[in-house]
Each structure stands twice: as structure tokens, then as C-alpha cells.
Motif scaffolding. Structure first.
Motif, mmCIF file in Angstrom:
data_model
loop_
_atom_site.group_PDB
_atom_site.id
_atom_site.type_symbol
_atom_site.label_atom_id
_atom_site.label_comp_id
_atom_site.label_asym_id
_atom_site.label_seq_id
_atom_site.Cartn_x
_atom_site.Cartn_y
_atom_site.Cartn_z
ATOM 1 N N GLU A 36 -8.014 1.214 10.150
ATOM 2 C CA GLU A 36 -8.486 0.192 9.214
ATOM 3 C C GLU A 36 -7.301 -0.301 8.399
ATOM 4 O O GLU A 36 -6.467 0.491 7.966
ATOM 5 N N ALA A 37 -7.246 -1.615 8.192
ATOM 6 C CA ALA A 37 -6.164 -2.219 7.412
ATOM 7 C C ALA A 37 -6.764 -3.048 6.286
ATOM 8 O O ALA A 37 -7.749 -3.761 6.485
ATOM 9 N N ALA A 38 -6.150 -2.958 5.107
ATOM 10 C CA ALA A 38 -6.654 -3.681 3.948
ATOM 11 C C ALA A 38 -6.005 -5.037 3.763
ATOM 12 O O ALA A 38 -6.453 -5.836 2.945
ATOM 13 N N ASP A 39 -4.932 -5.309 4.492
ATOM 14 C CA ASP A 39 -4.326 -6.640 4.457
ATOM 15 C C ASP A 39 -3.577 -6.885 5.759
ATOM 16 O O ASP A 39 -3.505 -6.012 6.633
ATOM 17 N N GLY A 40 -3.025 -8.096 5.895
ATOM 18 C CA GLY A 40 -2.384 -8.470 7.136
ATOM 19 C C GLY A 40 -1.170 -7.633 7.484
ATOM 20 O O GLY A 40 -0.936 -7.315 8.662
ATOM 21 N N ALA A 41 -0.368 -7.286 6.477
ATOM 22 C CA ALA A 41 0.826 -6.487 6.734
ATOM 23 C C ALA A 41 0.453 -5.126 7.314
ATOM 24 O O ALA A 41 1.072 -4.646 8.276
ATOM 25 N N ASP A 42 -0.575 -4.508 6.737
ATOM 26 C CA ASP A 42 -1.057 -3.233 7.268
ATOM 27 C C ASP A 42 -1.588 -3.397 8.683
ATOM 28 O O ASP A 42 -1.408 -2.521 9.535
ATOM 29 N N ALA A 43 -2.261 -4.533 8.939
ATOM 30 C CA ALA A 43 -2.827 -4.780 10.260
ATOM 31 C C ALA A 43 -1.732 -4.835 11.324
ATOM 32 O O ALA A 43 -1.855 -4.249 12.403
ATOM 33 N N VAL A 44 -0.644 -5.530 11.009
ATOM 34 C CA VAL A 44 0.470 -5.631 11.963
ATOM 35 C C VAL A 44 1.099 -4.255 12.192
ATOM 36 O O VAL A 44 1.372 -3.862 13.335
ATOM 37 N N ALA A 45 1.317 -3.521 11.098
ATOM 38 C CA ALA A 45 1.935 -2.196 11.218
ATOM 39 C C ALA A 45 1.057 -1.256 12.039
ATOM 40 O O ALA A 45 1.549 -0.525 12.911
ATOM 41 N N LEU A 46 -0.251 -1.280 11.781
ATOM 42 C CA LEU A 46 -1.164 -0.404 12.511
ATOM 43 C C LEU A 46 -1.316 -0.843 13.964
ATOM 44 O O LEU A 46 -1.510 -0.004 14.853
ATOM 45 N N ALA A 47 -1.231 -2.145 14.208
ATOM 46 C CA ALA A 47 -1.304 -2.629 15.592
ATOM 47 C C ALA A 47 -0.119 -2.080 16.383
ATOM 48 O O ALA A 47 -0.263 -1.675 17.542
ATOM 49 N N ARG A 48 1.051 -2.056 15.765
ATOM 50 C CA ARG A 48 2.234 -1.527 16.449
ATOM 51 C C ARG A 48 2.135 -0.012 16.632
ATOM 52 O O ARG A 48 2.644 0.534 17.616
#
Length: 227
Positions: A36-48
Motif C-alpha cells: 500500500e502506498a500513501a502517495d505517488g512517490a511511495d507507489a513508484v518505490a514500492l512498484a520497483r
């Protein structure tokens, strides 16, 4: 031997929304939430970090928004197998256009029915575009009316065979590979081949961008215009 589960990453700045999506997705056989990501930056990091099959991406988030995150994921060759499914509202069609241009595989209205959301995740995970019927008509009208991005050389479209043009038109009208196969009385594998070749010839990253190109370059007549 059963297929591996569809791995989903949820990106939304509201914890309650993320929790609701997690419960829904993990209650569905063949799906699992990997983060789960709370913002876009976290989403990109978690996707990687997790390499999900699908990122369920809210557009409007505090900090880095979903559009920028979608663009970063779409531009990263190492995340080529990660498909972004954007969540939007009726009031932000322009954001949808930007998301598709950025590499999103499709979009859904945020208050869509749970079964439609689960269906959407499966469609996108399978490599197909998902364009929500509720806003596609208005989206296409705005897409073709707005200032165009740099145009492809018209000769590029001459490289498409008649069958490829026919398949692209059906893709642009929202049909799945299975539906196209039924409509043209050809195999599912043949449809995938035609779609892949059309994407390669037109330089489309994915089916969603193929749809954008088809309408933007008038390969398909927009539904709001006389046909």
C-alpha cells in the motif's frame, strides 16, 4: 497447476480507502495485495520493490500525485510488466487523457461496483486496456478536440494491414481480445498477434496508447461525431 495470483499494489492517500480495497482484493481468489502506498512517490518505490502486476492508482493524492507516479512507472523499462489502473471521477477527464499518455493501462470511476473493479484488475493484468464505458464517450470527444500532440507521419498507418486496422478499430471501441475474436471469427492468439504488430508499427507502449493514437489520428471515428 494453478496460475500465480495477480499481484496488486494499492496507491491512495486515504487509509480507509486502501483498507477497503485490500479487503475486497484479498477476498477474491487469485489476487493478492503486495503493498500500500500513501502517495505517488511511495507507489513508484514500492512498484520497483515488489514488481506488482497491477498498480491501482488514485490520481488525486497529496505529495506526488498519481499522474506523476504513472509517468515515472511508464518511463521505467524495468517496470514494463507493471500495469497502472487509474481511478478517477467524472469531473477530471483531462487527467485521464494525461494518465493514458503517461502509460496507464486504463481507468475506472472511483465509485465503480466492486465486481467491476475486480474485473478491471484482471483485464489490465492480462495486458489489455480498460476504458470505463461511463466516460469513454466524453473522453474521446475531448481528446480529439484538444490541441494535438505531435502527429505521427500518416504513412505509418499505411503499414498496417487491412485486418490490423480492423482490429485496432475494435480495440478502440472497447472490445476485449475475446470479443474481437468472436466478432471476426478468428482465434484469440491471432487477435493478440494483430494487436502486437499494430502497436509495434505505431510505436504504442500498450493498448491504452493504441486507443489514444487511433482516435487522435482519426483511424477510428469518435462516437460523438457522425460516422
Amino acid at each position: 497447476m494453478s496460475d500465480p495470483p495477480i499481484r496488486v499494489l494499492i496507491a491512495d492517500d486515504e487509509a480507509l480507502v486502501r483498507g477497503g480495497f485490500r479487503v475486497l482484493i484479498e477476498s477474491e481468489a487469485g489476487m493478492v495485495v503486495v503493498g500500500e502506498a500513501a502517495d505517488g512517490a511511495d507507489a513508484v518505490a514500492l512498484a520497483r520493490e515488489t514488481r506488482p502486476d497491477v498498480v491501482l492508482m488514485d490520481i488525486r493524492m497529496s505529495g506526488t500525485d498519481g499522474l506523476r507516479a504513472t509517468r515515472e512507472i511508464g518511463a521505467d523499462p524495468e517496470l514494463a510488466e507493471v500495469h497502472v489502473l487509474v481511478l478517477t471521477t467524472f469531473d477530471h477527464d483531462e487527467h485521464v487523457i494525461e494518465a493514458l499518455d503517461a502509460g496507464a493501462a486504463g481507468f475506472l470511476i472511483k465509485n465503480t461496483e466492486p465486481r467491476q473493479l475486480l474485473h478491471g484488475i484482471r483485464v489490465v493484468a492480462g495486458g489489455e486496456a480498460l476504458l470505463s464505458p461511463g466516460v469513454t464517450r466524453r473522453l474521446i470527444a475531448r481528446l480529439t478536440a484538444r490541441s494535438p500532440l505531435p502527429q505521427l507521419d500518416p504513412s505509418v498507418f499505411d503499414e498496417l494491414t487491412s485486418r490490423e486496422k480492423e482490429v485496432v478499430a475494435l480495440v478502440a471501441n472497447g472490445l476485449s481480445n475475446a470479443e474481437i475474436a468472436d466478432a471476426l471469427t478468428i482465434s484469440h492468439a491471432t487477435v493478440k498477434t494483430h494487436v502486437s504488430r499494430a502497436m509495434l508499427k505505431l510505436g504504442a507502449r500498450d493498448r491504452a496508447q493504441l486507443v489514444v493514437l487511433a482516435y487522435r489520428h482519426h483511424l477510428v471515428t469518435p462516437p460523438d461525431r457522425p460516422g
